[in-house]
Design a protein around this motif. Structure first.
Motif, PDB file in Angstrom:
ATOM      1  N   MET A   1     -13.399  -3.151   8.647  1.00 13.25           N
ATOM      2  CA  MET A   1     -12.541  -4.120   9.282  1.00 13.25           C
ATOM      3  C   MET A   1     -13.280  -4.756  10.455  1.00 13.25           C
ATOM      4  SD  MET A   1      -8.651  -2.664   9.389  1.00 13.25           S
ATOM      5  CE  MET A   1      -9.008  -1.634  10.747  1.00 13.25           C
ATOM      6  N   ASP A   2     -13.117  -6.048  10.579  1.00 15.83           N
ATOM      7  CA  ASP A   2     -13.730  -6.731  11.707  1.00 15.83           C
ATOM      8  C   ASP A   2     -12.671  -7.041  12.770  1.00 15.83           C
ATOM      9  OD1 ASP A   2     -14.066  -9.982  10.034  1.00 15.83           O
ATOM     10  OD2 ASP A   2     -12.302  -8.920  10.742  1.00 15.83           O
ATOM     11  N   ALA A   3     -13.089  -7.747  13.815  1.00 10.21           N
ATOM     12  CA  ALA A   3     -12.182  -8.040  14.939  1.00 10.21           C
ATOM     13  C   ALA A   3     -10.978  -8.869  14.502  1.00 10.21           C
ATOM     14  CB  ALA A   3     -12.946  -8.753  16.049  1.00 10.21           C
ATOM     15  N   LEU A   4     -11.178  -9.814  13.575  1.00  9.86           N
ATOM     16  CA  LEU A   4     -10.059 -10.636  13.103  1.00  9.86           C
ATOM     17  C   LEU A   4      -9.032  -9.776  12.368  1.00  9.86           C
ATOM     18  CD1 LEU A   4      -8.735 -13.389  12.822  1.00  9.86           C
ATOM     19  CD2 LEU A   4     -10.097 -13.755  10.752  1.00  9.86           C
ATOM     20  N   ASP A   5      -9.492  -8.854  11.529  1.00  9.04           N
ATOM     21  CA  ASP A   5      -8.572  -7.939  10.845  1.00  9.04           C
ATOM     22  C   ASP A   5      -7.772  -7.129  11.863  1.00  9.04           C
ATOM     23  OD1 ASP A   5     -10.788  -7.111   8.076  1.00  9.04           O
ATOM     24  OD2 ASP A   5      -9.270  -8.686   8.253  1.00  9.04           O
ATOM     25  N   GLN A   6      -8.427  -6.645  12.886  1.00  8.49           N
ATOM     26  CA  GLN A   6      -7.741  -5.835  13.895  1.00  8.49           C
ATOM     27  C   GLN A   6      -6.722  -6.653  14.673  1.00  8.49           C
ATOM     28  OE1 GLN A   6     -10.921  -3.968  16.086  1.00  8.49           O
ATOM     29  NE2 GLN A   6     -11.234  -2.419  14.512  1.00  8.49           N
ATOM     30  N   GLN A   7      -7.052  -7.904  14.995  1.00 11.11           N
ATOM     31  CA  GLN A   7      -6.098  -8.777  15.693  1.00 11.11           C
ATOM     32  C   GLN A   7      -4.904  -9.087  14.791  1.00 11.11           C
ATOM     33  OE1 GLN A   7      -8.914 -11.914  16.531  1.00 11.11           O
ATOM     34  NE2 GLN A   7      -8.853 -11.459  18.724  1.00 11.11           N
ATOM     35  N   LEU A   8      -5.172  -9.337  13.520  1.00  8.92           N
ATOM     36  CA  LEU A   8      -4.112  -9.612  12.559  1.00  8.92           C
ATOM     37  C   LEU A   8      -3.167  -8.415  12.443  1.00  8.92           C
ATOM     38  CD1 LEU A   8      -2.789 -11.312  10.308  1.00  8.92           C
ATOM     39  CD2 LEU A   8      -4.560 -10.451   8.752  1.00  8.92           C
ATOM     40  N   ILE A   9      -3.721  -7.235  12.321  1.00  7.94           N
ATOM     41  CA  ILE A   9      -2.906  -6.015  12.235  1.00  7.94           C
ATOM     42  C   ILE A   9      -2.081  -5.832  13.501  1.00  7.94           C
ATOM     43  CG2 ILE A   9      -3.056  -3.484  12.209  1.00  7.94           C
ATOM     44  CD1 ILE A   9      -5.412  -3.860  10.213  1.00  7.94           C
TER      45      ILE A   9
ATOM     46  N   ALA B   1       6.168  -7.741  11.807  1.00  3.69           N
ATOM     47  CA  ALA B   1       5.697  -7.781  10.424  1.00  3.69           C
ATOM     48  C   ALA B   1       6.260  -8.972   9.652  1.00  3.69           C
ATOM     49  CB  ALA B   1       6.045  -6.480   9.702  1.00  3.69           C
ATOM     50  N   ARG B   2       7.269  -9.648  10.214  1.00  5.73           N
ATOM     51  CA  ARG B   2       7.875 -10.798   9.544  1.00  5.73           C
ATOM     52  C   ARG B   2       7.301 -12.128  10.037  1.00  5.73           C
ATOM     53  NH1 ARG B   2      13.156  -9.967   7.119  1.00  5.73           N
ATOM     54  NH2 ARG B   2      13.461 -12.127   7.706  1.00  5.73           N
ATOM     55  N   MET B   3       6.281 -12.071  10.888  1.00 10.35           N
ATOM     56  CA  MET B   3       5.672 -13.297  11.403  1.00 10.35           C
ATOM     57  C   MET B   3       5.094 -14.100  10.232  1.00 10.35           C
ATOM     58  SD  MET B   3       2.822 -13.736  14.437  1.00 10.35           S
ATOM     59  CE  MET B   3       3.750 -12.679  15.519  1.00 10.35           C
ATOM     60  N   SER B   4       5.327 -15.392  10.232  1.00 13.59           N
ATOM     61  CA  SER B   4       4.872 -16.236   9.123  1.00 13.59           C
ATOM     62  C   SER B   4       3.351 -16.363   9.113  1.00 13.59           C
ATOM     63  CB  SER B   4       5.492 -17.629   9.230  1.00 13.59           C
ATOM     64  OG  SER B   4       4.922 -18.332  10.322  1.00 13.59           O
ATOM     65  N   VAL B   5       2.824 -16.656   7.941  1.00 12.00           N
ATOM     66  CA  VAL B   5       1.379 -16.873   7.790  1.00 12.00           C
ATOM     67  C   VAL B   5       0.943 -18.024   8.684  1.00 12.00           C
ATOM     68  CG1 VAL B   5      -0.423 -17.582   6.174  1.00 12.00           C
ATOM     69  CG2 VAL B   5       1.247 -15.854   5.496  1.00 12.00           C
ATOM     70  N   ALA B   6       1.751 -19.080   8.740  1.00  6.50           N
ATOM     71  CA  ALA B   6       1.404 -20.238   9.582  1.00  6.50           C
ATOM     72  C   ALA B   6       1.327 -19.843  11.048  1.00  6.50           C
ATOM     73  CB  ALA B   6       2.430 -21.352   9.380  1.00  6.50           C
ATOM     74  N   ASN B   7       2.269 -19.037  11.506  1.00  2.00           N
ATOM     75  CA  ASN B   7       2.275 -18.601  12.907  1.00  2.00           C
ATOM     76  C   ASN B   7       1.089 -17.676  13.187  1.00  2.00           C
ATOM     77  OD1 ASN B   7       3.113 -18.304  15.532  1.00  2.00           O
ATOM     78  ND2 ASN B   7       4.924 -17.098  15.053  1.00  2.00           N
ATOM     79  N   LEU B   8       0.806 -16.766  12.260  1.00  2.00           N
ATOM     80  CA  LEU B   8      -0.353 -15.888  12.411  1.00  2.00           C
ATOM     81  C   LEU B   8      -1.645 -16.708  12.500  1.00  2.00           C
ATOM     82  CD1 LEU B   8       0.652 -13.156   9.825  1.00  2.00           C
ATOM     83  CD2 LEU B   8       0.418 -12.791  12.290  1.00  2.00           C
ATOM     84  N   ALA B   9      -1.771 -17.689  11.613  1.00  2.00           N
ATOM     85  CA  ALA B   9      -2.967 -18.544  11.599  1.00  2.00           C
ATOM     86  C   ALA B   9      -3.104 -19.301  12.918  1.00  2.00           C
ATOM     87  CB  ALA B   9      -2.898 -19.523  10.425  1.00  2.00           C
ATOM     88  N   HIS B  10      -1.989 -19.808  13.411  1.00  2.00           N
ATOM     89  CA  HIS B  10      -2.005 -20.538  14.680  1.00  2.00           C
ATOM     90  C   HIS B  10      -2.445 -19.623  15.824  1.00  2.00           C
ATOM     91  CE1 HIS B  10      -0.870 -23.340  17.810  1.00  2.00           C
ATOM     92  NE2 HIS B  10      -0.144 -22.383  18.364  1.00  2.00           N
ATOM     93  N   LYS B  11      -1.858 -18.424  15.901  1.00  2.00           N
ATOM     94  CA  LYS B  11      -2.178 -17.486  16.985  1.00  2.00           C
ATOM     95  C   LYS B  11      -3.635 -17.034  16.928  1.00  2.00           C
ATOM     96  CE  LYS B  11       2.401 -15.608  17.894  1.00  2.00           C
ATOM     97  NZ  LYS B  11       2.525 -15.879  19.316  1.00  2.00           N
ATOM     98  N   LEU B  12      -4.188 -16.902  15.723  1.00  2.00           N
ATOM     99  CA  LEU B  12      -5.563 -16.415  15.569  1.00  2.00           C
ATOM    100  C   LEU B  12      -6.575 -17.553  15.407  1.00  2.00           C
ATOM    101  CD1 LEU B  12      -4.811 -13.352  13.273  1.00  2.00           C
ATOM    102  CD2 LEU B  12      -5.300 -13.343  15.725  1.00  2.00           C
ATOM    103  N   THR B  13      -6.092 -18.780  15.443  1.00  2.00           N
ATOM    104  CA  THR B  13      -6.916 -20.001  15.315  1.00  2.00           C
ATOM    105  C   THR B  13      -7.817 -19.973  14.085  1.00  2.00           C
ATOM    106  OG1 THR B  13      -8.644 -19.202  16.825  1.00  2.00           O
ATOM    107  CG2 THR B  13      -6.833 -20.481  17.808  1.00  2.00           C
TER     108      THR B  13
ATOM    109  N   GLY C   1      -5.018 -20.029   4.741  1.00  2.00           N
ATOM    110  CA  GLY C   1      -5.704 -19.388   3.618  1.00  2.00           C
ATOM    111  C   GLY C   1      -6.471 -18.150   4.048  1.00  2.00           C
ATOM    112  N   THR C   2      -7.111 -18.222   5.213  1.00  2.00           N
ATOM    113  CA  THR C   2      -7.835 -17.063   5.736  1.00  2.00           C
ATOM    114  C   THR C   2      -6.877 -15.909   5.986  1.00  2.00           C
ATOM    115  OG1 THR C   2      -9.547 -18.442   6.741  1.00  2.00           O
ATOM    116  CG2 THR C   2      -9.260 -16.217   7.658  1.00  2.00           C
ATOM    117  N   ILE C   3      -5.722 -16.211   6.576  1.00  2.00           N
ATOM    118  CA  ILE C   3      -4.730 -15.165   6.847  1.00  2.00           C
ATOM    119  C   ILE C   3      -4.228 -14.557   5.542  1.00  2.00           C
ATOM    120  CG2 ILE C   3      -2.419 -14.705   7.772  1.00  2.00           C
ATOM    121  CD1 ILE C   3      -4.597 -15.054   9.916  1.00  2.00           C
ATOM    122  N   THR C   4      -3.885 -15.397   4.581  1.00  2.00           N
ATOM    123  CA  THR C   4      -3.397 -14.906   3.284  1.00  2.00           C
ATOM    124  C   THR C   4      -4.440 -14.021   2.616  1.00  2.00           C
ATOM    125  OG1 THR C   4      -2.001 -16.854   3.012  1.00  2.00           O
ATOM    126  CG2 THR C   4      -2.521 -15.604   1.017  1.00  2.00           C
TER     127      THR C   4
END
Length: 139
Positions: free
Chosen positions: A1-9, A16-28, A32-35
């Protein structure tokens, strides 16, 4: 796991119900990367359910500890609300017997665990506590 995986987790553990779009926005990053990252983490068995539950060995440098807590008087609701807002508390359980609550704590190192313990000890309504560091699991 890299830093992005850890931030996503970390974000999914908080919501756990945060949308993919919101996750992508928060992680810039892109949606598709989030999915793709979520699918990879599910396929590898790192994410095993929702609310997000991680295998204990998924984060190898993670210190786990158990804090048994006695709550003073009628302060249970205040203490529970405070503990649920503490990022170092992974799980919180109501129990019977000598202790009122059992909190599973997580930290990256002993210094961080010390900070978590200090914050918890300042919570109004905690009468006493005892902490044990998790060394091994046998089952």
């Amino acid at each position: 796991m890299d830093a992005l995986d850890q931030q996503l987790i970390s974000l999914l553990r908080r919501d756990a119900r945060m949308s993919v779009a919101n996750l992508a926005h928060k992680l810039t990053v892109s949606r598709g990367t989030i999915t793709n990252r979520i699918n990879k983490l599910e396929k590898q068995g790192v994410i095993v359910g929702y609310a997000v539950q991680l295998r204990p060995d998924a984060i190898p440098n993670n210190i786990r500890a158990w804090m048994s807590i006695v709550v003073a008087g009628n302060e249970t609701r205040v203490v529970v609300a405070s503990l649920l807002g503490e990022p170092g508390v992974a799980c919180l359980h109501d129990t019977n017997g000598r202790w009122d609550l059992l909190a599973e704590l997580r930290a990256e190192n002993l210094s961080q665990l010390s900070d978590v313990l200090e914050r918890i000890r300042l919570i109004r309504g905690i009468q006493t506590s005892e902490t044990s560091i998790h060394l091994a699991s046998y089952r």
